[in-house]
Design a protein around this motif. Structure first.
Motif, PDB file in Angstrom:
ATOM      1  N   THR A  15      61.130 101.507  62.408  1.00 47.26           N
ATOM      2  CA  THR A  15      61.294 101.561  63.865  1.00 47.26           C
ATOM      3  C   THR A  15      60.525 100.464  64.593  1.00 47.26           C
ATOM      4  N   ASN A  16      59.582  99.789  63.911  1.00 54.20           N
ATOM      5  CA  ASN A  16      58.721  98.802  64.563  1.00 54.20           C
ATOM      6  C   ASN A  16      59.064  97.381  64.122  1.00 54.20           C
ATOM      7  N   LYS A  17      58.775  96.434  65.000  1.00 49.67           N
ATOM      8  CA  LYS A  17      58.930  95.017  64.655  1.00 49.67           C
ATOM      9  C   LYS A  17      57.660  94.565  63.961  1.00 49.67           C
ATOM     10  N   SER A  18      57.543  94.912  62.697  1.00 50.94           N
ATOM     11  CA  SER A  18      56.281  94.758  61.980  1.00 50.94           C
ATOM     12  C   SER A  18      56.246  93.566  61.030  1.00 50.94           C
ATOM     13  N   ARG A  19      57.327  92.813  60.913  1.00 52.59           N
ATOM     14  CA  ARG A  19      57.356  91.726  59.940  1.00 52.59           C
ATOM     15  C   ARG A  19      57.156  90.371  60.610  1.00 52.59           C
ATOM     16  N   ASN A  20      56.429  89.516  59.910  1.00 54.22           N
ATOM     17  CA  ASN A  20      56.244  88.147  60.379  1.00 54.22           C
ATOM     18  C   ASN A  20      56.545  87.140  59.272  1.00 54.22           C
ATOM     19  N   ASP A  21      57.263  87.605  58.227  1.00 55.75           N
ATOM     20  CA  ASP A  21      57.654  86.709  57.152  1.00 55.75           C
ATOM     21  C   ASP A  21      58.987  86.041  57.503  1.00 55.75           C
ATOM     22  N   VAL A  22      59.500  85.238  56.584  1.00 56.51           N
ATOM     23  CA  VAL A  22      60.787  84.580  56.798  1.00 56.51           C
ATOM     24  C   VAL A  22      61.896  85.622  56.662  1.00 56.51           C
ATOM     25  N   LEU A  23      62.703  85.767  57.696  1.00 53.12           N
ATOM     26  CA  LEU A  23      63.699  86.841  57.742  1.00 53.12           C
ATOM     27  C   LEU A  23      65.028  86.361  57.173  1.00 53.12           C
ATOM     28  N   ASN A  24      65.052  86.126  55.877  1.00 52.59           N
ATOM     29  CA  ASN A  24      66.278  85.631  55.249  1.00 52.59           C
ATOM     30  C   ASN A  24      66.615  86.374  53.964  1.00 52.59           C
ATOM     31  N   GLN A  25      66.168  87.629  53.863  1.00 55.22           N
ATOM     32  CA  GLN A  25      66.467  88.390  52.653  1.00 55.22           C
ATOM     33  C   GLN A  25      67.933  88.804  52.619  1.00 55.22           C
ATOM     34  N   THR A  26      68.416  88.993  51.387  1.00 57.11           N
ATOM     35  CA  THR A  26      69.775  89.463  51.157  1.00 57.11           C
ATOM     36  C   THR A  26      69.717  90.765  50.360  1.00 57.11           C
ATOM     37  N   TYR A  27      70.503  91.743  50.796  1.00 56.42           N
ATOM     38  CA  TYR A  27      70.501  93.047  50.132  1.00 56.42           C
ATOM     39  C   TYR A  27      71.876  93.285  49.489  1.00 56.42           C
ATOM     40  N   ASP A  28      71.889  93.286  48.145  1.00 58.03           N
ATOM     41  CA  ASP A  28      73.100  93.619  47.392  1.00 58.03           C
ATOM     42  C   ASP A  28      73.035  95.113  47.079  1.00 58.03           C
ATOM     43  N   LEU A  29      73.789  95.911  47.832  1.00 64.35           N
ATOM     44  CA  LEU A  29      73.611  97.346  47.750  1.00 64.35           C
ATOM     45  C   LEU A  29      73.984  97.918  46.380  1.00 64.35           C
ATOM     46  N   PHE A  30      74.936  97.315  45.692  1.00 66.56           N
ATOM     47  CA  PHE A  30      75.284  97.767  44.346  1.00 66.56           C
ATOM     48  C   PHE A  30      75.022  96.691  43.300  1.00 66.56           C
ATOM     49  N   GLY A  31      74.153  95.756  43.622  1.00 69.12           N
ATOM     50  CA  GLY A  31      73.823  94.696  42.687  1.00 69.12           C
ATOM     51  C   GLY A  31      74.623  93.439  42.955  1.00 69.12           C
ATOM     52  N   SER A  32      74.057  92.328  42.512  1.00 69.08           N
ATOM     53  CA  SER A  32      74.699  91.033  42.784  1.00 69.08           C
ATOM     54  C   SER A  32      76.029  90.879  42.055  1.00 69.08           C
ATOM     55  N   ASP A  33      76.156  91.481  40.867  1.00 70.51           N
ATOM     56  CA  ASP A  33      77.418  91.365  40.133  1.00 70.51           C
ATOM     57  C   ASP A  33      78.556  92.008  40.916  1.00 70.51           C
ATOM     58  N   TYR A  34      78.283  93.156  41.527  1.00 72.56           N
ATOM     59  CA  TYR A  34      79.330  93.828  42.302  1.00 72.56           C
ATOM     60  C   TYR A  34      79.642  93.056  43.582  1.00 72.56           C
ATOM     61  N   SER A  35      78.615  92.657  44.309  1.00 74.04           N
ATOM     62  CA  SER A  35      78.848  91.993  45.589  1.00 74.04           C
ATOM     63  C   SER A  35      79.530  90.642  45.411  1.00 74.04           C
ATOM     64  N   THR A  36      79.278  89.958  44.298  1.00 71.61           N
ATOM     65  CA  THR A  36      79.910  88.660  44.072  1.00 71.61           C
ATOM     66  C   THR A  36      81.427  88.770  44.060  1.00 71.61           C
TER      67      THR A  36
END
Length: 336
Positions: free
Chosen positions: A272-293
């Protein structure tokens, strides 16, 4: 006479003192901000984990209840069964949402404005327990309400309970996983929020493709597919029957939804909070990269890129949660 020298600070000494004081204040402020940020991050992490655990346990419990039949009916009592002519005990939609008051998963909402990041809909049906109209709370829906046993075999189709999960935005724009249910004994459809901050809810269905008909396989999933893929398989069925009603019964007997023996569930939750100060470029493969590809283009929401999320919520804490759930009961029904 001897004149005493005036004591005090020179301008240089005063400037040095002020500078040192400001450095101390800045260091203390930086420490406070860092501590608060760390605390906020830890608090978000704990809340997200608790929310995910609760949501997955709720879905897991609903799945374990799916296709439940009460065979403990006492002496002389015949169990009410899920007959092959009845509809499947599991249903789903891809990239859809629902209204609280519409029937079951009918009239789904589609489109980017109505659906949060391509989130899916999962519906599970089950028989209740306890005399008709007087549930003993041995079987409950996703909202925690007891469901009683069907009044008779002839009303079993409509008397089954429902637990339906889908994602919708609340009045403040926060996405939440909701549970849709139908009250025992009748009434109107309703829903209740069960988890906030759900940015994507995805479901894959494990099909047991062994055997010519549902129920003739080994109860082990041969492949995991989307709801759209299952409906496409059903569309290819050559249905028997002289009229639409007879063909609907034949479809219920042969639908590939009755081949589903397991599901994969993925939840991407945010704090709920804006708590991150890192680089906001993550990718989330919900069922793994093999499936999302190979499937992300068609199965919307299984690949989430932070850089493409709204700026106002991009720097929130996020975590992905997965669950594999095996159905305990026969999805095709045990009645002959």
């Amino acid at each position: 006479m001897t004149r005493n020298g005036q004591s005090g600070l020179t301008l240089v000494e005063l400037m040095i003192s002020i500078t040192l004081g400001m450095l101390v204040v800045l260091a203390a402020t930086a420490l406070l901000v860092s501590s608060k940020s760390a605390y906020t991050g830890q608090d978000d992490s704990a809340k997200v984990r608790d929310t995910a655990n609760y949501a997955l346990e709720l879905i897991n419990r609903a799945a374990r209840q799916g296709a439940y039949e009460n065979w403990d009916t006492g002496e002389g009592g015949a169990p009410i069964l899920t007959l092959p002519k009845m509809s499947a005990n599991i249903a789903g939609l891809d990239a859809s949402s629902l209204k609280d008051t519409t029937t079951a998963i009918d009239s789904p909402l589609t489109g980017a404005t109505a659906v949060v990041n391509g989130s899916d809909v999962l519906g599970i049906r089950f028989f209740g327990s306890g005399p008709a109209g007087k549930p003993d709370n041995g079987m409950i829906d996703c909202a925690g309400f007891g469901i009683s046993a069907p009044a008779s075999q002839s009303t079993a189709e409509q008397d089954r309970g429902w637990s339906i999960f889908y994602v919708v935005k609340d009045t403040g724009g926060e996405p939440e996983l909701r549970c849709k249910y139908y009250p025992d004994g009748g009434g109107t459809w309703a829903s209740v929020a069960v988890a906030r901050g759900v940015e994507s809810f995805q479901v894959l269905y494990g099909l047991d493709t062994d055997g010519a008909k549902p129920g003739e396989g080994d109860r082990i999933p041969n492949q995991f597919v989307t709801a759209t893929a299952i409906n496409a398989l059903d569309d290819k069925l050559s249905l028997d029957g002289a009229d639409a009603a007879a063909q609907a019964i034949d479809k219920n007997k042969r639908t590939n939804w009755k081949r589903v023996v397991a599901i994969k569930v993925a939840l991407l939750l945010r704090g709920t909070n804006k708590s991150r100060n890192d680089v906001l470029n993550q990718t989330y493969d919900l069922f793994g990269s093999d499936y999302s590809t190979g499937n992300a283009a068609a199965d919307t929401g299984t690949l989430i890129k932070e850089a493409e999320l709204p700026t106002a919520t991009r720097n929130r804490y996020r975590k992905l949660f997965l669950a594999d759930i095996q159905f305990r009961n026969q999805a095709e029904g045990s009645g002959k």
